[in-house]
Scaffold this motif. Structure first.
Motif, short mmCIF file in Angstrom:
data_model
loop_
_atom_site.label_atom_id
_atom_site.label_comp_id
_atom_site.label_asym_id
_atom_site.label_seq_id
_atom_site.Cartn_x
_atom_site.Cartn_y
_atom_site.Cartn_z
N GLU A 17 -9.29 -6.76 4.53
CA GLU A 17 -9.05 -6.22 5.87
C GLU A 17 -8.19 -4.96 5.79
OE1 GLU A 17 -7.31 -9.38 8.10
OE2 GLU A 17 -9.20 -10.47 8.34
N ALA A 18 -7.22 -4.98 4.86
CA ALA A 18 -6.39 -3.79 4.66
C ALA A 18 -7.23 -2.63 4.14
CB ALA A 18 -5.25 -4.11 3.69
N VAL A 19 -8.20 -2.91 3.27
CA VAL A 19 -9.10 -1.88 2.76
C VAL A 19 -9.92 -1.27 3.91
CG1 VAL A 19 -11.14 -1.44 1.32
CG2 VAL A 19 -9.23 -2.79 0.42
N ASP A 20 -10.43 -2.12 4.79
CA ASP A 20 -11.18 -1.62 5.95
C ASP A 20 -10.32 -0.65 6.76
OD1 ASP A 20 -13.31 -3.22 5.27
OD2 ASP A 20 -12.86 -4.79 6.74
N TRP A 21 -9.11 -1.08 7.07
CA TRP A 21 -8.21 -0.28 7.91
C TRP A 21 -7.85 1.02 7.19
CZ3 TRP A 21 -3.66 2.25 8.28
CH2 TRP A 21 -3.11 2.45 9.56
N ALA A 22 -7.51 0.92 5.90
CA ALA A 22 -7.06 2.08 5.15
C ALA A 22 -8.18 3.10 4.93
CB ALA A 22 -6.48 1.64 3.81
N SER A 23 -9.40 2.62 4.70
CA SER A 23 -10.50 3.56 4.46
C SER A 23 -10.76 4.42 5.69
CB SER A 23 -11.76 2.81 4.04
OG SER A 23 -12.23 1.96 5.07
N GLU A 24 -10.69 3.83 6.87
CA GLU A 24 -10.88 4.61 8.09
C GLU A 24 -9.71 5.55 8.33
OE1 GLU A 24 -11.63 1.83 11.21
OE2 GLU A 24 -13.72 1.51 10.59
N ALA A 25 -8.49 5.08 8.03
CA ALA A 25 -7.30 5.93 8.20
C ALA A 25 -7.35 7.13 7.26
CB ALA A 25 -6.04 5.11 7.98
N ALA A 26 -7.80 6.91 6.02
CA ALA A 26 -7.86 8.01 5.05
C ALA A 26 -8.82 9.10 5.53
CB ALA A 26 -8.30 7.47 3.69
N VAL A 120 1.26 -2.93 7.57
CA VAL A 120 0.79 -4.29 7.31
C VAL A 120 -0.31 -4.57 8.33
CG1 VAL A 120 1.39 -6.73 7.19
CG2 VAL A 120 3.03 -5.01 6.40
N VAL A 121 -1.50 -4.85 7.83
CA VAL A 121 -2.66 -5.04 8.70
C VAL A 121 -2.67 -6.48 9.19
CG1 VAL A 121 -5.17 -4.92 8.88
CG2 VAL A 121 -3.92 -3.22 7.51
N ARG A 122 -2.40 -6.64 10.47
CA ARG A 122 -2.31 -7.94 11.12
C ARG A 122 -3.23 -7.97 12.34
NH1 ARG A 122 1.97 -11.03 10.19
NH2 ARG A 122 1.65 -11.95 12.24
N GLY A 123 -3.31 -9.15 12.95
CA GLY A 123 -3.96 -9.27 14.24
C GLY A 123 -5.44 -9.57 14.17
N ALA A 124 -6.01 -9.77 15.35
CA ALA A 124 -7.43 -10.07 15.47
C ALA A 124 -8.27 -8.83 15.27
CB ALA A 124 -7.71 -10.68 16.86
N ALA A 125 -9.59 -9.03 15.15
CA ALA A 125 -10.50 -7.91 14.89
C ALA A 125 -10.40 -6.83 15.96
CB ALA A 125 -11.93 -8.43 14.80
N GLU A 126 -10.18 -7.22 17.21
CA GLU A 126 -10.11 -6.21 18.28
C GLU A 126 -8.92 -5.27 18.09
OE1 GLU A 126 -7.99 -9.37 21.38
OE2 GLU A 126 -9.78 -8.27 21.95
N HIS A 127 -7.85 -5.78 17.49
CA HIS A 127 -6.69 -4.94 17.21
C HIS A 127 -6.92 -4.09 15.97
CE1 HIS A 127 -4.09 -6.83 20.22
NE2 HIS A 127 -4.60 -7.98 19.85
N GLN A 128 -7.48 -4.67 14.93
CA GLN A 128 -7.69 -3.94 13.68
C GLN A 128 -8.78 -2.88 13.81
OE1 GLN A 128 -8.13 -6.48 10.25
NE2 GLN A 128 -6.60 -7.94 10.97
N ASP A 129 -9.73 -3.09 14.71
CA ASP A 129 -10.84 -2.16 14.88
C ASP A 129 -10.57 -1.09 15.96
OD1 ASP A 129 -12.18 -3.55 12.95
OD2 ASP A 129 -13.40 -4.71 14.34
N ALA A 130 -9.33 -1.02 16.41
CA ALA A 130 -8.91 0.04 17.34
C ALA A 130 -9.72 0.05 18.63
CB ALA A 130 -8.98 1.41 16.66
N PRO A 263 1.15 -8.61 17.05
CA PRO A 263 -0.22 -9.02 17.30
C PRO A 263 -1.26 -8.01 16.82
CG PRO A 263 0.74 -8.14 19.30
CD PRO A 263 1.84 -8.15 18.27
N CYS A 264 -0.80 -6.87 16.28
CA CYS A 264 -1.69 -5.82 15.81
C CYS A 264 -1.13 -5.26 14.52
CB CYS A 264 -1.83 -4.72 16.86
SG CYS A 264 -0.28 -3.83 17.20
N PRO A 265 -1.85 -4.38 13.82
CA PRO A 265 -1.28 -3.75 12.63
C PRO A 265 0.07 -3.10 12.96
CG PRO A 265 -3.63 -3.29 12.73
CD PRO A 265 -3.27 -3.99 14.02
N ILE A 266 1.00 -3.19 12.00
CA ILE A 266 2.36 -2.72 12.20
C ILE A 266 2.69 -1.67 11.15
CG2 ILE A 266 2.98 -4.91 11.10
CD1 ILE A 266 5.51 -2.93 13.06
N ALA A 267 3.22 -0.53 11.59
CA ALA A 267 3.67 0.53 10.67
C ALA A 267 5.17 0.56 10.68
CB ALA A 267 3.09 1.87 11.08
N LEU A 268 5.79 0.35 9.52
CA LEU A 268 7.23 0.45 9.35
C LEU A 268 7.52 1.80 8.71
CD1 LEU A 268 9.88 -1.32 9.54
CD2 LEU A 268 9.52 -1.78 7.12
N VAL A 269 8.26 2.65 9.43
CA VAL A 269 8.43 4.04 9.01
C VAL A 269 9.90 4.28 8.67
CG1 VAL A 269 8.14 6.45 9.65
CG2 VAL A 269 6.56 4.72 10.53
#
Length: 272
Positions: A17-26, A120-130, A263-269
């Protein structure tokens, strides 16, 4: 050469799931994607890298992709990678984590030690898929969240979505002399009026991103509840982290709550 977006993989569903999120972000940010598997094993690592590579190419065919297997413990390897990374992206739990853990041990260790933003990629598909079209950023009084706000503006810009800036505070009973009129005691408790905290934090980034669609939310109450409740309808929650003397970050109660319960992906900056 552009620094890469690094994603940690271990063959778990969460890391894919992290790969899915990261590939789109890249692709959105126009940076390379680097897949990193840290392990003492052999064939399992190759299988995990092959699966993650296929997943990334299927998800984002145009992504610039590289991968590596590192023979060291996962947390140390990823922290090292983060010293020259656009960001680190991790699954919420790995293969070796115990059932019932809210956040994997590697993800927590990396979040506490990284020099770059950690997602950290968290949450349900609706959150991860933006699917919500919204990013939430927590704003605190002072400079601790300044880098997080800049990160959130940039992320909202490349996603073409709304940014919700949240500032929550608690005022002791009796500090207001009249409705909506703060007394001098109230200003001592909270050095600046809450609206000014948001205005000051957003002014600079808003000038850099003049087309940004920004909503302000001032919430009297628990910071934790304010952020997690607002993030329930968001694609990403962004929070800042203060650096401590020496290496690493000073993760407070709000950081831990966000990492464990968002409940959704979280970015710690990290604060710059």
């Amino acid at each position: 050469m552009a620094i890469p977006l690094v994603v940690g993989i271990d063959g778990s569903d969460a890391s894919l799931e992290a790969v899915d999120w990261a590939s789109e972000a890249a692709v959105r940010h126009g940076v390379p994607l680097r897949l990193v598997h840290a392990t003492a094993g052999g064939h399992e690592a190759s299988d995990a890298v092959d699966a993650a590579t296929k997943r990334a190419r299927d998800r984002s065919p145009g992504v610039r992709l590289s991968s590596d297997v590192l023979r060291k413990d996962a947390a140390s390897a990823l922290v090292d990678e983060g010293r020259n990374a656009f960001a680190l992206v991790l699954g919420s739990r790995g293969l070796g984590d115990l059932p019932g853990m809210l956040l994997g041990s590697v993800s927590l260790a990396v979040a506490a030690r990284a020099d770059c933003p950690v997602v950290v990629v968290r949450g349900a598909a609706e959150h991860q898929d933006a699917r919500f079209g919204s990013i939430v950023v927590g704003v605190e009084d002072g400079e601790g969240s300044a880098t997080a706000v800049q990160f959130a503006f940039r992320e909202a810009h490349v996603r073409h979505c709304r940014l919700v800036a949240v500032h929550a505070w608690s005022a002791p009973a009796g500090v207001f002399a009249a409705p909506q009129v703060p007394s001098s005691n109230a200003l001592d408790v909270h050095r600046r009026p809450p609206a000014q905290v948001l205005d000051d934090a957003l002014r600079g980034p808003a000038e850099h991103y003049p087309d940004a669609l920004v909503s302000r939310r001032l919430i009297e109450g628990s910071v934790r509840h304010a952020l997690l409740d607002t993030a329930s309808e968001a694609d990403l929650l962004v929070v800042g982290a203060r650096r401590r003397q020496g290496r690493g970050l000073q993760l407070g109660l709000i950081n831990h709550a966000a990492l464990h319960y968002s409940p959704c992906p979280i970015a710690l900056v990290p604060q710059r």
